[in-house]
Design an enzyme around this catalytic site. Structure first.
Site, PDB file in Angstrom:
ATOM      1  N   ASP A  46      66.277  27.953   6.733  1.00  0.00           N
ATOM      2  CA  ASP A  46      66.593  29.572   6.909  1.00  0.00           C
ATOM      3  C   ASP A  46      66.379  30.351   6.287  1.00  0.00           C
ATOM      4  O   ASP A  46      66.006  31.394   6.025  1.00  0.00           O
ATOM      5  CB  ASP A  46      67.923  29.279   5.891  1.00  0.00           C
ATOM      6  CG  ASP A  46      67.986  28.008   7.313  1.00  0.00           C
ATOM      7  OD1 ASP A  46      68.018  28.414   8.562  1.00  0.00           O
ATOM      8  OD2 ASP A  46      69.467  27.301   7.078  1.00  0.00           O
ATOM      9  N   GLY A  71      62.160  24.071   7.334  1.00  0.00           N
ATOM     10  CA  GLY A  71      62.457  23.603   6.025  1.00  0.00           C
ATOM     11  C   GLY A  71      62.988  23.120   6.111  1.00  0.00           C
ATOM     12  O   GLY A  71      63.621  21.792   6.536  1.00  0.00           O
ATOM     13  N   SER A  72      64.097  22.887   4.221  1.00  0.00           N
ATOM     14  CA  SER A  72      64.735  21.893   4.240  1.00  0.00           C
ATOM     15  C   SER A  72      65.981  22.698   4.783  1.00  0.00           C
ATOM     16  O   SER A  72      66.797  21.402   4.738  1.00  0.00           O
ATOM     17  CB  SER A  72      64.687  21.539   2.456  1.00  0.00           C
ATOM     18  OG  SER A  72      65.203  23.468   2.222  1.00  0.00           O
TER      19      SER A  72
END
Length: 593
Positions: free
Chosen positions: A191, A233-234
């Site tokens: 994000d 991503g995380s």
């Protein structure tokens, strides 16, 4: 005519004979037995054909080609169950056909490629790709080159790849470099990387249009380039909320076939300056505190969100504030109507017609939309004041794997509104019930201390006299809070124009030292909590507290189509189970970040 393309013949798949028919819009092949009776049939929309290759070809996991004169291979989108997620996994389907002659083989490949050009005119041909090698499990580069790049090559898409080396490199590139010839921008990351792309494209578009982003009354011009998201991503909240799954291959296939999903964007202003854009979560109170606390424990990885969320919950905090909001038309939709924004959403489709009337020409395309906020601002602004556990604004459901329905399950991606969620001061167990309902199908708004409103604009400010005290608290000087503010006052401003709001004291900016949050203690021991929180804007802490937010309808477009309804998917086999790629990450709950 090309639109009337039709081809029919007998083809072989393995040792079975099929009657194959290309009708222009669909490619069908039906198994025929020895008595010419139809058996199993497969139908693929031409718009979902990824590519056509001569010979016997495989692409994933690695490319291999067996050049034969009478064979051709068709690659297409194949849907299957995601095993728990609300969306559908897309996989690369492959069928190898054998023809009686090379002439017929060449005729089939020619007709199929012509049909692709005719019925898929919006497919991208050249993409600008940004890879964040540091996000998530640091596998973004491997994900792109092993899973995505081969699919782009199959579809005839050329990519200009940039591996970022520092924060905001992608944003600055989009603001300053020549983007001529690109059909879209793809981010391989989470994000945070998407936010960079978002800010760069919106800023570039407004610069070229001569519009001032700092003026909240100005309607921003929609971006001409689409954005593609390859999740790596995380946290991948935007991808999950717009596709329904976190899977690189699924997202790559949406990009290839040229899907287009409009997306609302919230601009956040402080005084006369733009602070940031948001598409998912803008949260004050609990969500802001969790982010501030988690920044001190980055060494823990994704576990820092669970740890910080627990500590903030135990701190048992609430914050005084004044919330002003401009309600959206309740006739169009409601955050409590229990509808979900799925692919082909009728609410978003009607909003497109309302935001961009068909009669508008290119020069006045945004004129009616531009005057909308000004006229709306003369309507009724609602003001509420009190102590809040959290104040949240979201332009989408903000769903994630741990919260499948999200912060606001009935929020829409492209209706020009956001959902304002107010959680009033409550006892500890009541707030725990509110948080727990995010992980289930229970209505988190069906609680006496929770309310939700569909809005077009929001203003938040601190009560008079609380600002300086609050910032002293953030510096670490504790003065306590007024327990008499546990209630709230609601008023309706009949003349609540934008000029009236502008007369409020300007927001108070914080220095880097001021943004440092104090240690979080157990609520039973913390006698003097700070008077103010911080804003969590899509995973970033804002440098101010008093803000004005405005929703811009369908400001950007993604290479996506919304979450597909699994029950309505026409070619999703119930018994088909897809293997998830080992490169996907297990994201932390977005509503805690």
């Amino acid at each position: 005519m090309e639109t009337d393309l039709r081809l029919e013949s007998s083809l072989w798949v393995g040792d079975k004979r099929y009657r194959a028919v290309l009708t222009g819009w669909h490619l069908n092949w039906t198994e025929v037995d020895k008595k010419n009776h139809d058996k199993k049939s497969v139908s693929v929309p031409v718009a979902e054909v990824v590519g056509v290759e001569e010979g016997r070809v495989e692409i994933l996991p690695r490319k291999s080609v067996e050049d034969t004169d009478k064979d051709f291979t068709v690659f297409y989108v194949k849907r299957c169950s995601s095993g728990g997620s609300h969306g559908l996994l897309w996989r690369l389907g492959r069928t190898q056909f054998s023809c009686p002659s090379r002439v017929l083989r060449d005729q089939w490949t020619k007709y199929l490629r012509a049909a692709l050009k005719t019925h898929s005119p919006l497919r991208p041909h050249r993409l600008l790709v940004f890879i964040n090698p540091f996000g998530g499990k640091k596998k973004a580069r491997k994900i792109f080159h092993s899973l995505v790049a081969p699919l782009f090559e199959l579809a005839g898409i050329s990519s200009h790849v940039i591996v970022t080396e520092q924060a905001n490199q992608a944003r600055d590139h989009l603001l300053k470099k020549d983007l001529t010839g690109f059909d879209g921008v793809v981010c391989v990351g989470g994000d945070g990387m998407f936010s960079e792309i978002l800010h760069g494209l919106i800023g570039r578009t407004q610069q070229e249009a001569g519009l001032c982003e700092n003026d909240p009354a100005v309607t921003l011009q929609p971006c001409p380039l689409h954005i593609g998201i390859i999740p790596a991503g995380s946290t991948d909240c935007v991808c999950y909320a717009t596709v329904g799954v976190i899977d690189p291959v699924t997202s790559a296939l949406h990009i290839i076939i040229g899907d287009s999903q409009p997306l609302d964007v919230c601009s956040v202003h402080q005084a006369s300056a733009l602070v940031r854009y948001s598409v998912s979560l803008l949260g004050y109170g609990f969500y802001g505190d969790v982010l501030a606390e988690s920044e001190k424990h980055r060494w823990m990885g994704p576990l820092r969100y669970d740890y910080s969320g627990t500590m903030v919950y135990l701190s048992n905090r609430s914050y005084a504030g004044i919330v002003q909001y401009l309600p959206a038309d309740p006739v169009l939709s409601s955050p409590r109507d229990r509808t979900r924004c799925l692919s082909g959403c009728s609410v978003c489709s009607r909003s497109t017609e309302r935001l961009f009337p068909p009669s508008s020409d290119s020069g006045s395309l945004y004129s009616s939309h531009c005057s909308q906020f000004s006229s709306d601002s003369e309507g009724e602004w609602v003001t509420v004041e009190g102590k809040f556990r959290c104040v949240s604004l979201t332009c989408m459901s903000s769903s994630c794997p741990k919260s499948p329905l999200g912060l606001s399950p009935s929020a829409h991606l492209a209706d020009g509104t956001g959902d304002l969620i107010l959680v009033w001061d409550s006892h500890l167990l009541g707030f725990l019930k509110f948080l727990y309902r995010h992980t289930s199908t229970q209505d988190q708004f069906d609680l006496p201390f929770v309310e939700v409103h569909r809005v077009k604009a929001v203003r938040f400010s601190l009560p008079s006299g609380k600002g300086e005290e609050g910032y002293e608290e953030i510096r670490g000087v504790s003065r306590g809070t007024d327990e008499e503010e546990s209630g709230y006052v609601e008023t309706v401003s009949r003349n609540g124009s934008q000029q009236h709001l502008a007369e409020k004291p300007p927001g108070r900016e914080m220095t880097n030292k001021q943004k440092t949050a104090p240690p979080f203690l157990c609520g039973m021991c913390c006698r003097k909590p700070p008077a103010v929180s911080v804003w969590n804007c899509d995973g970033e802490i804002l440098p101010c507290t008093d803000i004005l937010c405005r929703i811009h309808g369908q400001l950007v477009r993604l290479f996506a189509r919304g979450i597909e309804d699994a029950a309505a998917a026409h070619n999703c086999c119930e018994n088909d189970k897809c293997e998830r790629t080992s490169y996907t990450n297990s994201p932390s709950p977005k509503f805690w970040r």
